[in-house]
Write an enzyme that holds these catalytic residues in place. Structure first.
Site, PDB file in Angstrom:
ATOM      1  CB  THR A 101      -0.896  -0.002   1.259  1.00 29.52           C
ATOM      2  OG1 THR A 101      -1.632  -1.217   1.262  1.00 29.52           O
ATOM      3  CG2 THR A 101      -1.847   1.169   1.279  1.00 29.52           C
TER       4      THR A 101
ATOM      5  CB  SER B 197      -1.132 -11.626  -0.310  1.00 27.92           C
ATOM      6  OG  SER B 197      -1.778 -10.826   0.621  1.00 27.92           O
TER       7      SER B 197
HETATM    8  N1  ASP Z   1      -2.265  -5.916   1.149  1.00 33.27           N
HETATM    9  C1  ASP Z   1      -1.197  -4.985   1.389  1.00 33.27           C
HETATM   10  C2  ASP Z   1       0.112  -5.739   1.350  1.00 33.27           C
HETATM   11  O1  ASP Z   1       0.469  -6.370   2.298  1.00 33.27           O
HETATM   12  C3  ASP Z   1      -1.393  -4.291   2.678  1.00 33.27           C
HETATM   13  C4  ASP Z   1      -0.275  -3.337   2.999  1.00 33.27           C
HETATM   14  O2  ASP Z   1       0.471  -2.913   2.170  1.00 33.27           O
HETATM   15  O3  ASP Z   1      -0.156  -2.960   4.154  1.00 33.27           O
HETATM   16  O4  ASP Z   1       0.780  -5.695   0.358  1.00 33.27           O
END
Ligand code: ASP
Length: 343
Positions: A14, A60
């Site tokens: 993010t 992920s």
């Molecule tokens: N889904 C995002 C990731 O882990 C959440 C984040 O960046 O905090 O890449």
């Protein structure tokens, strides 16, 4: 005095998103424009270079392949920079920080992971503070020596040992904690380092990267009512070499005979079983209750106060090393390799 230098590595997540001015949708940030987006960085007396992954990922999708890519990138730039900041999605950051801590031998420079809950381009972003302070920590020196020569996570005014962390909130800015280990630093008006908690590198030796991984592992989480069929199916999977067994409280499991037999057969067949607690803090003590003692008796390894994230990555890396026998692996699992357990 020579300026400190930091290599900023952007893997995705993010933090690196920015609103497209035309569509308003979130898209990866162009790192060439880093200084335009965060003018505060220009005020630092730190030389900052950046390296962006060609295809930034949501964390992920992280995998051992990416951990190897990151570790090698740091290794090949190790002499050139005083510290490293890795921008990474927060979802699997605790796994990646644990993984890198185990991969590096003789690490004597800061490797600071950070990210954010809101993209850096949004008004209320937590990303700017996280990034700015992470860079400051990566560059920080005292008597010409780095203050934090280890793999750490900086998030929301706190610095944690990487292999002690857990992501504890999907929405609070305060998304991480290291329940079994003190914070390495807290950032307020100034950054207060908890010097006695920070690892000291032994000597100036070459940085070595351990890079062979085994994915022949898994988690097995106990729950009341777990069936023998399910339990045996998990343990009996073809090719399985290691299991992180997530038990209750201080490392306890039902002492039903079928469970003891299933585990004993698997261990006798060379499966490595590492016991971690489902509690977020505290430690495994297989001598405390009868429901833990039966695990000790059949050769389950007590994981002390290790996190599940550190346990699985430690196990994967040890099993991936062809020079280690099963007994060597069991011994190393009980050793404090990179500050991941207190014993
Ligand atoms: N889904 C995002 C990731 O882990 C959440 C984040 O960046 O905090 O890449």
């Amino acid at each position: 005095m020579k300026k400190s230098s930091v290599l900023l590595i952007y893997t995705g997540g993010t933090i690196g998103m920015i609103n497209d001015p035309e569509t308003g949708a979130l898209k990866p940030f162009n790192f060439g424009q880093l200084f335009a987006e965060i003018p505060e960085l220009k005020k630092f007396d730190i030389e900052i270079d950046s390296y962006a992954f060609e295809s930034p990922i949501d964390s992920s999708n992280v995998s051992p392949k990416i951990w190897v890519q990151l570790a090698k990138l740091i290794q090949s730039n190790y002499q050139r920079y005083d510290g490293f900041v890795i921008l990474h999605g927060s979802d699997t950051m605790a796994y990646s920080a644990s993984a890198l801590s185990f991969m590096f031998e003789n690490l004597a420079k800061p490797v600071i992971f950070t990210g954010s809950q809101l993209p850096i381009g949004t008004i209320r972003t937590d990303g700017k503070e996280n990034l700015i302070t992470a860079i400051e920590i990566a560059a920080a020196k005292e008597n010409d020596q780095p203050i934090v020569p280890e793999v750490a996570i900086y998030f929301e005014y706190a610095l944690y040992r990487g292999n002690r962390t857990k992501k504890i909130s999907a929405e609070n800015f305060d998304a991480f904690d290291s329940p079994n280990y003190p914070k390495l630093a807290e950032a307020g008006v100034s950054i207060k380092y908890n010097r006695s908690a920070i690892r000291k590198p032994k000597k100036e030796l070459d940085l070595i990267v351990h890079d062979s991984w085994s994915s022949e592992v898994g988690f097995l989480k106990l729950f009341p009512g777990i069936s023998e069929v399910f339990f045996r199916n998990v343990l009996g999977q073809k090719g399985l070499r290691g299991i992180v067994l997530e038990t209750y409280g201080s490392g306890n499991a039902p002492d039903e005979l079928w469970l003891q037999n299933a585990l004993k057969e698997a261990i006798d067949n060379s499966l490595v079983v590492l016991n971690v607690t489902q509690c977020s803090s505290g430690r495994v003590d297989q001598f405390k209750y009868e429901t833990g003692a039966h695990l000790e008796k059949i050769g389950v390894i007590g994981g002390e106060d290790i996190t599940a994230e550190a346990a699985i990555t430690k196990l994967m890396l040890l099993l991936g090393d062809p020079s280690l026998s099963i007994n060597d692996i069991k011994e190393r699992l009980q050793e404090n390799l990179k500050g991941e357990i207190s014993c």
